[in-house]
Scaffold this motif. Structure first.
Motif, PDB file in Angstrom:
ATOM      1  N   ALA A   1      -5.095 -14.093   8.227  1.00  0.00           N
ATOM      2  CA  ALA A   1      -4.207 -12.948   8.475  1.00  0.00           C
ATOM      3  C   ALA A   1      -4.887 -11.604   8.262  1.00  0.00           C
ATOM      4  N   GLY A   2      -6.178 -11.524   8.532  1.00  0.00           N
ATOM      5  CA  GLY A   2      -6.872 -10.249   8.404  1.00  0.00           C
ATOM      6  C   GLY A   2      -7.041  -9.572   9.752  1.00  0.00           C
TER       7      GLY A   2
ATOM      8  N   ARG B   1       2.657  -4.879  16.213  1.00  0.00           N
ATOM      9  CA  ARG B   1       3.433  -4.366  15.082  1.00  0.00           C
ATOM     10  C   ARG B   1       3.635  -2.866  15.269  1.00  0.00           C
ATOM     11  N   ASP B   2       4.816  -2.392  14.852  1.00  0.00           N
ATOM     12  CA  ASP B   2       5.108  -0.959  14.911  1.00  0.00           C
ATOM     13  C   ASP B   2       5.790  -0.548  13.610  1.00  0.00           C
ATOM     14  N   PRO B   3       5.043   0.044  12.687  1.00  0.00           N
ATOM     15  CA  PRO B   3       5.615   0.413  11.389  1.00  0.00           C
ATOM     16  C   PRO B   3       6.776   1.399  11.482  1.00  0.00           C
ATOM     17  N   LYS B   4       6.899   2.099  12.612  1.00  0.00           N
ATOM     18  CA  LYS B   4       7.972   3.081  12.759  1.00  0.00           C
ATOM     19  C   LYS B   4       9.284   2.454  13.232  1.00  0.00           C
TER      20      LYS B   4
ATOM     21  N   MET C   1       6.615  -6.808  -4.170  1.00  0.00           N
ATOM     22  CA  MET C   1       6.951  -6.985  -2.757  1.00  0.00           C
ATOM     23  C   MET C   1       6.842  -5.664  -2.011  1.00  0.00           C
ATOM     24  N   VAL C   2       7.358  -4.597  -2.601  1.00  0.00           N
ATOM     25  CA  VAL C   2       7.296  -3.280  -1.961  1.00  0.00           C
ATOM     26  C   VAL C   2       5.851  -2.841  -1.781  1.00  0.00           C
ATOM     27  N   ARG C   3       5.038  -3.029  -2.817  1.00  0.00           N
ATOM     28  CA  ARG C   3       3.631  -2.634  -2.755  1.00  0.00           C
ATOM     29  C   ARG C   3       2.888  -3.414  -1.677  1.00  0.00           C
ATOM     30  N   ASP C   4       3.162  -4.714  -1.578  1.00  0.00           N
ATOM     31  CA  ASP C   4       2.507  -5.554  -0.576  1.00  0.00           C
ATOM     32  C   ASP C   4       2.874  -5.113   0.834  1.00  0.00           C
ATOM     33  N   ARG C   5       4.163  -4.835   1.066  1.00  0.00           N
ATOM     34  CA  ARG C   5       4.597  -4.436   2.404  1.00  0.00           C
ATOM     35  C   ARG C   5       4.059  -3.064   2.782  1.00  0.00           C
ATOM     36  N   LEU C   6       3.993  -2.155   1.826  1.00  0.00           N
ATOM     37  CA  LEU C   6       3.461  -0.825   2.114  1.00  0.00           C
ATOM     38  C   LEU C   6       1.982  -0.888   2.478  1.00  0.00           C
ATOM     39  N   ALA C   7       1.226  -1.717   1.756  1.00  0.00           N
ATOM     40  CA  ALA C   7      -0.205  -1.857   2.045  1.00  0.00           C
ATOM     41  C   ALA C   7      -0.415  -2.430   3.441  1.00  0.00           C
ATOM     42  N   ASN C   8       0.392  -3.427   3.798  1.00  0.00           N
ATOM     43  CA  ASN C   8       0.289  -4.035   5.120  1.00  0.00           C
ATOM     44  C   ASN C   8       0.661  -3.036   6.209  1.00  0.00           C
ATOM     45  N   THR C   9       1.717  -2.280   5.966  1.00  0.00           N
ATOM     46  CA  THR C   9       2.186  -1.301   6.946  1.00  0.00           C
ATOM     47  C   THR C   9       1.152  -0.210   7.191  1.00  0.00           C
ATOM     48  N   MET C  10       0.491   0.231   6.138  1.00  0.00           N
ATOM     49  CA  MET C  10      -0.516   1.283   6.285  1.00  0.00           C
ATOM     50  C   MET C  10      -1.681   0.808   7.147  1.00  0.00           C
ATOM     51  N   LYS C  11      -2.086  -0.443   6.978  1.00  0.00           N
ATOM     52  CA  LYS C  11      -3.178  -0.979   7.792  1.00  0.00           C
ATOM     53  C   LYS C  11      -2.779  -1.056   9.261  1.00  0.00           C
TER      54      LYS C  11
END
Length: 247
Positions: free
Chosen positions: A39-40, A67-70, A89-99
């Motif tokens: 999943a990288g 994917r569309d973070p918006k 969970m929030v930290r994990d999703r934010l990191a993924n969204t930023m990438k």
């Protein structure tokens, strides 16, 4: 015109190259790094499809990611306010969204090239719209009902639409945390299949069983009058802790 499609930072990282509407090559990263459902960022898959066409990143006209973070930000914010998920969970999703949201910089960094050589436009495509498109636009049908169901992507778990000619009209969707994909994964993990991707094993075993737990399943997944569904979240933790998926 060359279009590169990418699935990155999501199970089954992969790349597909299209030239003037024709698929030139497609591959999953796991075929190269031997890590199942990796999943990288699909660096080797991208290099492979470009090599198959005999082109360089500078020759690409469009680069898209599924994917569309918006997308669905309001629904996600309301969920976070109501459910109060864990900080992890929030930290994990934010990191993924930023990438996912910084596709161009991620592409340049992983491919080891300068941003100056790229002429391609970059596109973030909402997850389930990408699923719908990949099903309908390569089908032999001029018009069809199209359905996408999975774990979750861009806060949506299920989406259905009407496809006609070169257009998709989305009719409705079901949002996280109500997810048939996560329900299926949870059942697999309860049975001892802890790795993401083992769902296929349970699917293969299913025809040999009998529906002795059907009534219990109906308590877990509640069908609604309009044909949609809801999970009984008392039996799940993914909405608070995230989905326990390992690759």
């Amino acid at each position: 015109m060359y279009i590169l499609g990418i699935n990155a930072y999501h199970g089954g990282a992969s790349a597909c190259l299209i030239q003037d509407g024709r698929i030139i090559a497609a591959a999953e990263e796991e075929r190269f790094n031997r890590v199942k459902y990796w999943a990288g960022f699909p660096v080797q898959a991208i290099r492979y499809v470009l090599d198959e066409a005999g082109i360089q990143p500078a020759d690409l006209d469009h680069i898209g990611i599924s994917r569309d973070p918006k997308a669905n930000l309001l629904q996600a914010a309301l969920f976070a306010f109501a459910q109060r998920p864990t900080l992890a969970m929030v930290r994990d999703r934010l990191a993924n969204t930023m990438k996912v949201g910084s596709l161009k910089s991620e592409f340049v960094r992983h491919m080891g090239i300068s941003a100056d050589v790229l002429k391609a436009d970059f596109h973030n495509v909402e997850h389930h719209r990408a699923h719908l498109a990949s099903a309908f636009f390569v089908s032999p049908f001029d018009q069809a009902a199209v359905l996408s169901v999975d774990g979750a992507g861009d806060f949506v778990t299920t989406m259905w639409a009407v496809g006609k000619d070169n257009q998709l009209t989305v009719l409705d969707e079901i949002n996280f945390p109500h997810s048939l994909g996560i329900f299926y994964t949870a059942i697999c993990q309860w049975l001892g299949y802890l790795k993401y991707g083992d769902e296929g094993k349970i699917m293969g075993l299913a025809p040999y069983g009998e529906p002795v737990y059907l009534d219990a399943m109906r308590k877990l997944v509640r069908l609604q009058r309009d044909g949609t569904f809801e999970l009984d979240l008392d039996y799940f933790v993914h909405h608070a802790e995230g989905a326990a998926m390992t690759w």
